[in-house]
Design a protein around this motif. Sequence first.
Motif, PDB file in Angstrom:
ATOM      1  N   ASP A  82     -16.358   7.421  17.768  1.00  0.00           N
ATOM      2  CA  ASP A  82     -15.797   8.747  17.984  1.00  0.00           C
ATOM      3  C   ASP A  82     -15.876   9.033  19.481  1.00  0.00           C
ATOM      4  O   ASP A  82     -16.699   9.821  19.935  1.00  0.00           O
ATOM      5  N   SER A 106     -17.594  11.659  25.763  1.00  0.00           N
ATOM      6  CA  SER A 106     -16.933  12.692  26.576  1.00  0.00           C
ATOM      7  C   SER A 106     -17.104  14.081  25.973  1.00  0.00           C
ATOM      8  O   SER A 106     -17.243  15.065  26.690  1.00  0.00           O
ATOM      9  N   TRP A 107     -17.126  14.163  24.682  1.00  0.00           N
ATOM     10  CA  TRP A 107     -17.215  15.452  24.007  1.00  0.00           C
ATOM     11  C   TRP A 107     -18.607  16.067  24.080  1.00  0.00           C
ATOM     12  O   TRP A 107     -18.784  17.245  23.769  1.00  0.00           O
ATOM     13  N   ARG A 108     -19.615  15.308  24.508  1.00  0.00           N
ATOM     14  CA  ARG A 108     -20.962  15.877  24.643  1.00  0.00           C
ATOM     15  C   ARG A 108     -21.129  16.635  25.956  1.00  0.00           C
ATOM     16  O   ARG A 108     -22.032  17.438  26.089  1.00  0.00           O
TER      17      ARG A 108
END
Length: 139
Positions: A82, A106-108
């Motif tokens: 993911d 990247s989403w963290r």
Amino acid sequence: MEERIGRRMPPSYREFLKVTDGWRHAGGFVWLLAGTEQVRWHEDEMGLAEIFEEYLDEDAGPEERVEADIWRRGLQLDVESDATSVLMDPEDVDERGEWAVYTWASWRGAPPERHANFRVFMRAMYREFRSLRTGRGEG
């Protein structure tokens, strides 16, 4: 694989490969870790080194540069995920020959997370996977 890669792998990763050639569900966000055929040098294929370099001061030393340089020199272990990268760093080596493992998503919105070696990384991924599956924290 070591011949193809051109480097001897660290001890904990070699032990892992003696047991299994890849792994499904390493944590909650890495669905497939590479087996011996899929492991490869990352070579900054996504251009992330430049992005991380934008946040460095002009006088940044080696410790501050890791977040940018790992993308150029890291060995990529994630195959399906993911938007999560798993890289082993052949230049961040301890006295036992273990390479540090870095994970980044990247989403963290956080810098890459450092794990002392592959064994430590897998233990952390087990705890993450278990926590997500049971809905409970580590406590």
